[in-house]
Design a protein around this motif. Structure first.
Motif, PDB file in Angstrom:
ATOM      1  N   UNK A 294     122.469   3.308  -0.502  1.00  0.00           N
ATOM      2  CA  UNK A 294     122.618   3.127  -1.944  1.00  0.00           C
ATOM      3  C   UNK A 294     123.869   2.297  -2.211  1.00  0.00           C
ATOM      4  N   UNK A 295     123.950   1.779  -3.437  1.00  0.00           N
ATOM      5  CA  UNK A 295     125.117   0.981  -3.805  1.00  0.00           C
ATOM      6  C   UNK A 295     125.488   1.284  -5.252  1.00  0.00           C
ATOM      7  N   UNK A 296     126.771   1.206  -5.527  1.00  0.00           N
ATOM      8  CA  UNK A 296     127.268   1.438  -6.879  1.00  0.00           C
ATOM      9  C   UNK A 296     127.028   0.165  -7.707  1.00  0.00           C
ATOM     10  N   UNK A 297     126.736   0.344  -8.978  1.00  0.00           N
ATOM     11  CA  UNK A 297     126.430  -0.766  -9.880  1.00  0.00           C
ATOM     12  C   UNK A 297     127.484  -1.873  -9.794  1.00  0.00           C
TER      13      UNK A 297
ATOM     14  N   UNK B 246     125.188  -7.155 -17.947  1.00  0.00           N
ATOM     15  CA  UNK B 246     123.883  -7.264 -18.592  1.00  0.00           C
ATOM     16  C   UNK B 246     122.846  -7.943 -17.681  1.00  0.00           C
ATOM     17  N   UNK B 247     123.296  -8.876 -16.879  1.00  0.00           N
ATOM     18  CA  UNK B 247     122.380  -9.569 -15.958  1.00  0.00           C
ATOM     19  C   UNK B 247     121.920  -8.603 -14.861  1.00  0.00           C
ATOM     20  N   UNK B 248     122.868  -7.838 -14.323  1.00  0.00           N
ATOM     21  CA  UNK B 248     122.508  -6.854 -13.290  1.00  0.00           C
ATOM     22  C   UNK B 248     121.543  -5.831 -13.879  1.00  0.00           C
ATOM     23  N   UNK B 249     121.848  -5.349 -15.073  1.00  0.00           N
ATOM     24  CA  UNK B 249     120.990  -4.349 -15.729  1.00  0.00           C
ATOM     25  C   UNK B 249     119.579  -4.876 -15.919  1.00  0.00           C
ATOM     26  N   UNK B 250     119.472  -6.115 -16.354  1.00  0.00           N
ATOM     27  CA  UNK B 250     118.157  -6.717 -16.585  1.00  0.00           C
ATOM     28  C   UNK B 250     117.329  -6.747 -15.304  1.00  0.00           C
ATOM     29  N   UNK B 251     117.932  -7.172 -14.211  1.00  0.00           N
ATOM     30  CA  UNK B 251     117.195  -7.257 -12.950  1.00  0.00           C
ATOM     31  C   UNK B 251     116.889  -5.871 -12.379  1.00  0.00           C
ATOM     32  N   UNK B 252     117.818  -4.931 -12.542  1.00  0.00           N
ATOM     33  CA  UNK B 252     117.549  -3.578 -12.070  1.00  0.00           C
ATOM     34  C   UNK B 252     116.410  -2.943 -12.852  1.00  0.00           C
ATOM     35  N   UNK B 253     116.330  -3.228 -14.137  1.00  0.00           N
ATOM     36  CA  UNK B 253     115.249  -2.678 -14.953  1.00  0.00           C
ATOM     37  C   UNK B 253     113.888  -3.181 -14.459  1.00  0.00           C
ATOM     38  N   UNK B 254     113.802  -4.463 -14.130  1.00  0.00           N
ATOM     39  CA  UNK B 254     112.541  -5.018 -13.605  1.00  0.00           C
ATOM     40  C   UNK B 254     112.171  -4.325 -12.289  1.00  0.00           C
TER      41      UNK B 254
ATOM     42  N   UNK C  14     108.990  -1.628 -11.530  1.00  0.00           N
ATOM     43  CA  UNK C  14     108.032  -1.870 -10.447  1.00  0.00           C
ATOM     44  C   UNK C  14     108.014  -0.718  -9.445  1.00  0.00           C
ATOM     45  N   UNK C  15     108.951   0.212  -9.597  1.00  0.00           N
ATOM     46  CA  UNK C  15     109.033   1.340  -8.670  1.00  0.00           C
ATOM     47  C   UNK C  15     109.775   1.005  -7.388  1.00  0.00           C
ATOM     48  N   UNK C  16     110.553  -0.070  -7.412  1.00  0.00           N
ATOM     49  CA  UNK C  16     111.251  -0.520  -6.208  1.00  0.00           C
ATOM     50  C   UNK C  16     112.661   0.054  -6.061  1.00  0.00           C
ATOM     51  N   UNK C  17     113.270   0.490  -7.141  1.00  0.00           N
ATOM     52  CA  UNK C  17     114.605   1.087  -7.041  1.00  0.00           C
ATOM     53  C   UNK C  17     114.658   2.367  -7.863  1.00  0.00           C
ATOM     54  N   UNK C  18     115.580   3.229  -7.472  1.00  0.00           N
ATOM     55  CA  UNK C  18     115.906   4.390  -8.289  1.00  0.00           C
ATOM     56  C   UNK C  18     117.347   4.225  -8.741  1.00  0.00           C
ATOM     57  N   UNK C  19     117.606   4.694  -9.942  1.00  0.00           N
ATOM     58  CA  UNK C  19     118.940   4.593 -10.515  1.00  0.00           C
ATOM     59  C   UNK C  19     119.391   6.003 -10.859  1.00  0.00           C
ATOM     60  N   UNK C  20     120.573   6.370 -10.372  1.00  0.00           N
ATOM     61  CA  UNK C  20     121.103   7.713 -10.599  1.00  0.00           C
ATOM     62  C   UNK C  20     122.509   7.617 -11.165  1.00  0.00           C
TER      63      UNK C  20
ATOM     64  N   UNK D 236     135.003   9.468 -13.805  1.00  0.00           N
ATOM     65  CA  UNK D 236     134.091   8.563 -14.497  1.00  0.00           C
ATOM     66  C   UNK D 236     132.705   8.579 -13.852  1.00  0.00           C
ATOM     67  N   UNK D 237     131.678   8.567 -14.687  1.00  0.00           N
ATOM     68  CA  UNK D 237     130.307   8.540 -14.184  1.00  0.00           C
ATOM     69  C   UNK D 237     129.992   7.128 -13.715  1.00  0.00           C
ATOM     70  N   UNK D 238     129.512   7.018 -12.490  1.00  0.00           N
ATOM     71  CA  UNK D 238     129.130   5.725 -11.939  1.00  0.00           C
ATOM     72  C   UNK D 238     127.624   5.703 -11.732  1.00  0.00           C
ATOM     73  N   UNK D 239     127.071   4.513 -11.776  1.00  0.00           N
ATOM     74  CA  UNK D 239     125.639   4.321 -11.581  1.00  0.00           C
ATOM     75  C   UNK D 239     125.380   3.899 -10.144  1.00  0.00           C
ATOM     76  N   UNK D 240     124.463   4.631  -9.503  1.00  0.00           N
ATOM     77  CA  UNK D 240     124.112   4.340  -8.108  1.00  0.00           C
ATOM     78  C   UNK D 240     122.667   3.883  -8.046  1.00  0.00           C
ATOM     79  N   UNK D 241     122.420   2.901  -7.204  1.00  0.00           N
ATOM     80  CA  UNK D 241     121.090   2.303  -7.086  1.00  0.00           C
ATOM     81  C   UNK D 241     120.660   2.365  -5.624  1.00  0.00           C
TER      82      UNK D 241
END
Length: 94
Positions: free
Chosen positions: A26-29, A41-49, A53-59, A66-71
């Motif tokens: 996994x990797x941090x946002x 915003x660019x990273x968010x847009x691509x992660x949403x796609x 598609x079911x290719x990544x999970x975001x936690x 601080x809350x961090x986003x992991x992918x």
């Protein structure tokens, strides 16, 4: 017969995200943002796609600080990425 391109992964930023995540669990946002050299915003847009598609999970694990986003790549994401890389290699090898 060669594997078809995966149009979801083929976009350059999404391909780089998948390659980065395939090499780790996994990797941090912020690490993805730094690797791509783009705005949040660019990273968010691509992660949403990729997520749709079911290719990544975001936690967003809660805990201290601080809350961090992991992918991370899902099993389907790893398989799709492997197929896409095989299609690229087949194209290059002729």
């Amino acid at each position: 017969m060669t594997e078809p391109f995966d149009e979801t992964i083929h976009a350059p930023h999404r391909l780089r995200i998948c390659a980065f995540l395939d090499a780790t669990s996994s990797a941090e946002f912020g690490a993805l943002r730094e690797m791509l050299g783009v705005a949040d915003s660019v990273v968010s847009k691509h992660l949403k796609v990729l997520q749709e598609a079911g290719y990544v999970t975001i936690a967003k694990p809660t805990g201290r600080g601080r809350v961090k986003t992991w992918v991370s790549l899902t099993a389907d994401g790893k398989a799709a990425y492997a197929r896409h890389v095989a299609a690229l290699r087949a194209l290059i090898d002729g």
